[in-house]
Every structure is written in C-alpha cells, then in structure tokens.
Write a protein that holds these residues in place. Structure first.
Motif, PDB file in Angstrom:
ATOM      1  N   LYS A 101      41.988  27.635  33.774  1.00 62.12           N
ATOM      2  CA  LYS A 101      42.810  28.968  33.440  1.00 62.12           C
ATOM      3  C   LYS A 101      43.998  28.534  32.615  1.00 62.12           C
ATOM      4  O   LYS A 101      45.159  29.156  32.725  1.00 62.12           O
ATOM      5  N   ARG A 198      49.096  28.945  37.373  1.00 59.00           N
ATOM      6  CA  ARG A 198      47.589  28.416  37.418  1.00 59.00           C
ATOM      7  C   ARG A 198      46.997  28.619  38.660  1.00 59.00           C
ATOM      8  O   ARG A 198      45.789  29.162  38.791  1.00 59.00           O
ATOM      9  N   SER A 201      46.123  32.353  39.099  1.00 56.66           N
ATOM     10  CA  SER A 201      45.234  32.849  38.293  1.00 56.66           C
ATOM     11  C   SER A 201      43.850  32.213  38.664  1.00 56.66           C
ATOM     12  O   SER A 201      42.643  33.093  38.719  1.00 56.66           O
ATOM     13  N   ASN A 202      43.792  31.093  39.450  1.00 52.62           N
ATOM     14  CA  ASN A 202      42.691  30.552  39.805  1.00 52.62           C
ATOM     15  C   ASN A 202      42.127  31.366  41.190  1.00 52.62           C
ATOM     16  O   ASN A 202      41.014  31.543  41.233  1.00 52.62           O
ATOM     17  N   MET A 205      40.637  34.396  39.948  1.00 50.08           N
ATOM     18  CA  MET A 205      39.296  34.465  39.302  1.00 50.08           C
ATOM     19  C   MET A 205      38.116  34.275  40.469  1.00 50.08           C
ATOM     20  O   MET A 205      37.047  34.678  40.305  1.00 50.08           O
ATOM     21  N   GLY A 327      41.129  37.696  32.705  1.00 52.97           N
ATOM     22  CA  GLY A 327      41.193  37.789  34.133  1.00 52.97           C
ATOM     23  C   GLY A 327      41.726  39.230  34.190  1.00 52.97           C
ATOM     24  O   GLY A 327      41.700  40.170  33.516  1.00 52.97           O
TER      25      GLY A 327
END
Length: 370
Positions: A101, A198, A201-202, A205, A327
C-alpha cells in the motif's frame, strides 16, 4: 567484449566490492545508500517536502555490531563471493520490495512503460509484477528456470526487466537470498508510506478483497492485531507493545506469526535488516508521500537508479497520468472504518520511536509523517 573492456569491467567490479567491504567493516553506510532527494530549486520554502527529504545518503552509520551473526555484514567473504560470482547470471534487474500500500503497483506500471523495460503480469491489476519467489522456503520454492521463464520475452527482446513483490521488504531472509542469487545486478526500490496511513489502507484493501471475515470496524481490527503482536513477542498487555528500536534484531522474522499489518510498518527494522544483508548502494528508498505528490520526479530518479535513459517531460507526464490500485474513494468509507483519535494515538505510540530512528538513519526531517 574486448580484452580491454573486460579488464576494465572486472577492475570496476572488484573496486566496488572493496569499497563496500571497507564501509561495512568500518561501520559506515553514509556514502553508499541512495535516498530519494528533493530538488528544492523553485519550490516554496513552506512546501511540506522541502523540509522532509533533503538528503541523498543515509545520514548516520550502520552499527555492524547490531547485525545478526549470520548477516552479510559480518561475512565479507560471502559478500566478495556473491558480488563476483552470484549463483545465477540470468537475473532481472529491478526489485520493488514494498511497502504494501505504498504505491508499488503504480511505480511498477510506470517503469514498465519505458521503451527499454519490459514488465511482467501487467494485465492482472494489483498483482502486476508480483512473483514472490525469494520469500518462499526451499521446500516450496520452484526451480530457478520456472522463475526466469516469466522473464523470457524480456530477455529475448534484450529489455531490462524486474518484479514487484511487497513481501520482500519484511521477510527477513530475502535480502541475503536475493544477493546470493543475483549479486550486484539486483537493484532494490523501497517505498515507505506513513505507517498509520498504510495500516488503514491495508485494512480497507482487505475489506475490498473480502478477507477481513466480517470485521469492518477498524478499532476492533487494530486491537486484534495489537494483541496478536503482543502474544507473538510473549509480553504482557501492561508492557510496551514492542521493544525499543535499539533492540530491532529481536523483531526479525515475525512476518508470518504477527500477521503483517502492524509489523509491516516497522520500517526501521526492515531497512536495518536489508542494510545488514545487501549492498546499500543497490538500495533506493523513496518516501511514498513524495511519490504520490511528485510521481514524475520519483520516476526519473528510479530510471536513473536502475540505469534506464531519461524520457521527455511529456512522456513522464503521460506515463504517470493514471493511478493504479488506488483503493477506496474516501466518500465510500463508513464511520466504523475511520480511525478514532484513540486509534491514531495507539499507532503513533507504536510507530513513533521507530519512525524517529528511521528518519535519523535516512536524514529525513522528524516532521516527515506528522
């Protein structure tokens, strides 16, 4: 190759090995690692990045004594052997190793648009370039020819090639394994993103891919992974979640048991491991936030780093006009998927000491990820 050119090439390779050995033995990496710089000319002095990344080299020295006993830094004989005679000569050149990410898909797609570079698996979206060969154990690793067959067209067309496998950043055995296989031909690019961003965002995802098992509340998700990391380290809930940065060696090889989400953001641990086991001159570290804002500038630097010719300004603008694997759009993120103030405080308490150690190592401003 003429005898004279071959002799000069051999001399240059030997000189490079001697310089790196000297730096490792003297505990210095300051002249050998490339960190993405900002070209400050013409920038507003108040620009975020004009303060954050102004150095092209690692600012402090690597303490070789802190490296693991079996690391390359403590085995100059292996460094010399693998520099001159790696296990394989048919290696790709570029290895984008993470962070997950951090913009790796976009960077790989951009590099693959260069006329002299041929990427692989470009038509499978977010998985472009992801081969995950070097993080596999010996019992599950395919034969070498199976790996290199993926690059057969690039080799046939005499194009530079490479891969983008984000697990390589955190898998502790990858740096030394990659160097033993490919030697100095391998060029490694790391994109490091604010670890708090991060993590979110992970998380998003995983929701998008359906791998969160109906756990859509980010606060609960963070608590789960903090508990998992605490149990992995065998420490009580009342203790700090992780050891301090000067004990980074105790955090190696935790990728599988820790489940990656928190552990992956401890960039100082991962970079130290790479510096102990891979030639620093073959590593380019990029601030993802800089890449997001100035993709053309970073792409030029990556081209220069791996040995590709520069393109025209129009070509760079065209190449970076699309963002890959972007994303979630912010307007589709629900309230329970947003960090609370307490969530951010927890993550900053975990990452803060490691970020400060990383900034010192890289010569980045301590305000880089404020």
């Amino acid at each position: 190759m003429t005898p004279r050119v071959k002799t000069l090439s051999t001399f240059a390779a030997g000189l490079s090995i001697l310089v790196f050995i000297w730096c490792i033995l003297s505990g210095r990496t300051a002249t050998e690692s490339r960190i993405s710089p900002i070209q400050a000319q013409g920038q507003d002095k108040n620009d975020f990045f004009s303060d954050s990344i102004t150095h092209t080299r690692i600012a402090s020295t690597l303490n070789v004594n802190s490296c693991p006993p079996n690391s390359l830094a403590k085995s100059p004989e292996n460094l010399s052997k693998w520099s001159s005679s790696p296990l394989h000569s048919d290696c790709p050149t570029l290895f984008i190793v993470g962070a997950r990410k951090g913009g790796t898909t976009s960077l790989y797609q951009y590099v693959s648009k260069h006329p002299d570079f041929q990427g692989v698996l470009l038509d499978i979206g977010s998985k472009a370039g992801e081969l995950y060969y070097f993080n596999k154990g010996n019992e599950t690793q395919p034969a070498w020819h199976v790996y290199t067959d993926v690059f057969a067209d690039a080799f046939k067309n005499k194009k530079m090639t490479g891969e983008s496998s984000v697990a390589y950043l955190v898998e502790c055995h990858v740096p030394q394994k990659l160097f033993s296989y490919c030697g100095n031909k391998a060029k490694v690019v790391m994109l490091l993103r604010n670890p708090v961003d991060r993590f979110q965002s992970n998380f998003l995802m995983r929701i998008r891919h359906g791998t969160n098992k109906n756990q859509n509340n980010i606060s609960d998700f963070l608590s789960r992974y903090k508990d998992r990391l605490t149990k992995t380290l065998n420490i009580s809930q009342g203790d700090p979640a992780i050891p301090p940065p000067d004990q980074w060696i105790n955090l190696l090889c935790l990728f599988k048991p820790s489940g990656n989400l928190l552990f992956e953001g401890l960039y100082f641990v991962h970079l130290q491991n790479w510096l102990c086991n891979f030639p620093p001159d073959n590593i380019l570290v990029v601030n993802s936030e800089e890449f997001f804002q100035y993709p053309q500038r970073i792409l030029k630097q990556v081209h220069e780093f791996i040995g590709l010719r520069q393109l025209s300004d129009n070509e760079y603008q065209s190449t970076t006009s699309v963002i890959y694997n972007k994303g979630f759009d912010a307007k589709y993120i629900s309230e329970e998927q947003q960090f609370t103030r307490e969530d951010k405080a927890i993550l900053n308490s975990i990452y803060g000491p490691y970020n400060r150690a990383l900034f010192k190592l890289l010569g980045w401003s301590q305000n880089t990820w404020k």
